[in-house]
Write a protein that holds these residues in place. Sequence first.
Motif, PDB file in Angstrom:
ATOM      1  N   GLY A 149       0.827  -1.208   0.000  1.00 47.93           N
ATOM      2  CA  GLY A 149       0.000   0.000   0.000  1.00 47.93           C
ATOM      3  C   GLY A 149       0.847   1.237   0.000  1.00 47.93           C
ATOM      4  O   GLY A 149       0.618   2.146   0.798  1.00 47.93           O
ATOM      5  N   ALA A 150       1.837   1.271  -0.872  1.00 48.75           N
ATOM      6  CA  ALA A 150       2.788   2.379  -0.871  1.00 48.75           C
ATOM      7  C   ALA A 150       2.119   3.723  -1.076  1.00 48.75           C
ATOM      8  O   ALA A 150       2.619   4.756  -0.640  1.00 48.75           O
ATOM      9  CB  ALA A 150       3.839   2.158  -1.970  1.00 48.75           C
ATOM     10  N   GLY A 151       0.938   3.734  -1.733  1.00 50.43           N
ATOM     11  CA  GLY A 151       0.280   5.002  -1.969  1.00 50.43           C
ATOM     12  C   GLY A 151      -0.314   5.606  -0.715  1.00 50.43           C
ATOM     13  O   GLY A 151      -0.388   6.821  -0.573  1.00 50.43           O
ATOM     14  N   THR A 152      -0.779   4.761   0.199  1.00 53.68           N
ATOM     15  CA  THR A 152      -1.438   5.278   1.401  1.00 53.68           C
ATOM     16  C   THR A 152      -0.577   5.122   2.651  1.00 53.68           C
ATOM     17  O   THR A 152      -0.673   5.922   3.567  1.00 53.68           O
ATOM     18  CB  THR A 152      -2.781   4.537   1.620  1.00 53.68           C
ATOM     19  OG1 THR A 152      -2.536   3.126   1.648  1.00 53.68           O
ATOM     20  CG2 THR A 152      -3.740   4.851   0.478  1.00 53.68           C
ATOM     21  N   HIS A 153       0.213   4.071   2.703  1.00 57.17           N
ATOM     22  CA  HIS A 153       1.088   3.852   3.848  1.00 57.17           C
ATOM     23  C   HIS A 153       2.508   3.684   3.319  1.00 57.17           C
ATOM     24  O   HIS A 153       2.985   2.568   3.142  1.00 57.17           O
ATOM     25  CB  HIS A 153       0.663   2.608   4.647  1.00 57.17           C
ATOM     26  CG  HIS A 153      -0.749   2.668   5.140  1.00 57.17           C
ATOM     27  ND1 HIS A 153      -1.802   2.145   4.438  1.00 57.17           N
ATOM     28  CD2 HIS A 153      -1.289   3.225   6.259  1.00 57.17           C
ATOM     29  CE1 HIS A 153      -2.929   2.346   5.102  1.00 57.17           C
ATOM     30  NE2 HIS A 153      -2.649   2.999   6.200  1.00 57.17           N
ATOM     31  N   GLY A 154       3.148   4.777   3.039  1.00 49.76           N
ATOM     32  CA  GLY A 154       4.422   4.748   2.357  1.00 49.76           C
ATOM     33  C   GLY A 154       5.533   4.102   3.140  1.00 49.76           C
ATOM     34  O   GLY A 154       5.454   3.928   4.355  1.00 49.76           O
ATOM     35  N   VAL A 155       6.595   3.768   2.405  1.00 50.03           N
ATOM     36  CA  VAL A 155       7.765   3.156   3.014  1.00 50.03           C
ATOM     37  C   VAL A 155       8.393   4.105   4.023  1.00 50.03           C
ATOM     38  O   VAL A 155       8.854   3.681   5.084  1.00 50.03           O
ATOM     39  CB  VAL A 155       8.787   2.767   1.916  1.00 50.03           C
ATOM     40  CG1 VAL A 155      10.069   2.253   2.543  1.00 50.03           C
ATOM     41  CG2 VAL A 155       8.191   1.719   0.997  1.00 50.03           C
ATOM     42  N   GLY A 156       8.412   5.391   3.699  1.00 49.26           N
ATOM     43  CA  GLY A 156       8.983   6.369   4.630  1.00 49.26           C
ATOM     44  C   GLY A 156       8.246   6.392   5.950  1.00 49.26           C
ATOM     45  O   GLY A 156       8.864   6.466   7.018  1.00 49.26           O
ATOM     46  N   VAL A 157       6.923   6.305   5.898  1.00 42.32           N
ATOM     47  CA  VAL A 157       6.118   6.261   7.135  1.00 42.32           C
ATOM     48  C   VAL A 157       6.464   5.008   7.926  1.00 42.32           C
ATOM     49  O   VAL A 157       6.622   5.048   9.154  1.00 42.32           O
ATOM     50  CB  VAL A 157       4.617   6.289   6.796  1.00 42.32           C
ATOM     51  CG1 VAL A 157       3.783   6.083   8.054  1.00 42.32           C
ATOM     52  CG2 VAL A 157       4.255   7.606   6.132  1.00 42.32           C
ATOM     53  N   ALA A 158       6.583   3.889   7.212  1.00 43.72           N
ATOM     54  CA  ALA A 158       6.913   2.633   7.891  1.00 43.72           C
ATOM     55  C   ALA A 158       8.285   2.697   8.544  1.00 43.72           C
ATOM     56  O   ALA A 158       8.478   2.224   9.669  1.00 43.72           O
ATOM     57  CB  ALA A 158       6.868   1.468   6.899  1.00 43.72           C
ATOM     58  N   LEU A 159       9.254   3.296   7.847  1.00 42.80           N
ATOM     59  CA  LEU A 159      10.595   3.428   8.421  1.00 42.80           C
ATOM     60  C   LEU A 159      10.577   4.287   9.671  1.00 42.80           C
ATOM     61  O   LEU A 159      11.232   3.964  10.666  1.00 42.80           O
ATOM     62  CB  LEU A 159      11.550   4.013   7.386  1.00 42.80           C
ATOM     63  CG  LEU A 159      12.217   3.028   6.427  1.00 42.80           C
ATOM     64  CD1 LEU A 159      13.011   3.774   5.372  1.00 42.80           C
ATOM     65  CD2 LEU A 159      13.117   2.061   7.191  1.00 42.80           C
ATOM     66  N   ARG A 160       9.828   5.375   9.640  1.00 42.41           N
ATOM     67  CA  ARG A 160       9.734   6.223  10.835  1.00 42.41           C
ATOM     68  C   ARG A 160       9.092   5.471  11.989  1.00 42.41           C
ATOM     69  O   ARG A 160       9.529   5.594  13.139  1.00 42.41           O
ATOM     70  CB  ARG A 160       8.956   7.501  10.512  1.00 42.41           C
ATOM     71  CG  ARG A 160       9.749   8.492   9.651  1.00 42.41           C
ATOM     72  CD  ARG A 160       9.085   9.853   9.639  1.00 42.41           C
ATOM     73  NE  ARG A 160       7.793   9.819   8.958  1.00 42.41           N
ATOM     74  CZ  ARG A 160       7.635   9.994   7.648  1.00 42.41           C
ATOM     75  NH1 ARG A 160       8.691  10.186   6.878  1.00 42.41           N
ATOM     76  NH2 ARG A 160       6.432   9.970   7.110  1.00 42.41           N
TER      77      ARG A 160
END
Length: 318
Positions: A149-160
């Motif tokens: 779901g990279a459009g709504t829950h991006g990788v950057g958000v996950a990394l943070r």
Amino acid sequence: MLSVLLITFPFFALVLCGYLAAWRGVLPQAAIPGLNAFVLYFALPCMLYRFGASTPIAQLLDPAVAGVYLVCALAMVGIVVALTRSTRIGWNDAAFGALVAAFPNTGFMGVPLLVALLGAQAAGPAIVTLVVDMVVTSSLCIALSRLDGAGTHGVGVALRQALRGVAANPMPWAIALGALASALQWRLPGPVDKTIAMLADAASPVALFTIGAVLARSQMNEHERVPAIDYVPLALAKLTAHPLLVWAAGTAAIALGVPLTPFALTALVLLAALPSASNVSLLAEKFGAHNGRVARIILVSTALAFLSFSAVVALLLD
């Protein structure tokens, strides 16, 4: 082999005790989070601090150990994701399958078990690998899990989110404080040191008992049928492919002149031969992965590790 089993048996017996206590209702499920909290926030940080403070700083900052282990962890993640991701298993489940195949139960089981087998000097490599898995391997897999779901829950958000989780985990801070105490040759006041020692001594038995209780709870609360092909191969990969990969990489590194000692390589291989880390189940649940699959991988790898880990010990230490 018998002499090895005499050392490893009590560790796995405590896991079985915790499993049976939870399964039979002697330990209420409501009490398991309290045990987890005691281990995670009190006993285990004290044990890691003590090992860190008593380990030479050079061993805690060993780039050869960290480099070889990190390369193998990344390889395991890449291989498992490549082999398991499909139309049926998306990025989320593939990523957490990779994490459970690459992240050994170093904190709750590995540190005390290796110290019992190899002596206190084994704490250094164990602590290094624990930091690598908590900071790099976990963060990478959490980031990969968001690609569905990279459009709504991006990788950057996950990394943070992953890095915030690392910052909130007391174990890296305990390791850092122990390393600082080792570097400065600093000793705690007697009464404080005694308090920390008492908590540290409780870490191993309570942590092992808690692993069993957590595994039993996951089995009792998970009623969805999971095909064996979805979890047995990953459990076997954790117990066989991971230590073989570490042994091959470490042997090649030594041949190329990397300053990795044979003792450190033995410790790394034994750590890789441990069963999967039980806390991966909590992460899988938090990020919406198929927790039943992850829990079964942890359960099967832990059950089989009694013999497989003992066999690896016998091979390496004979």
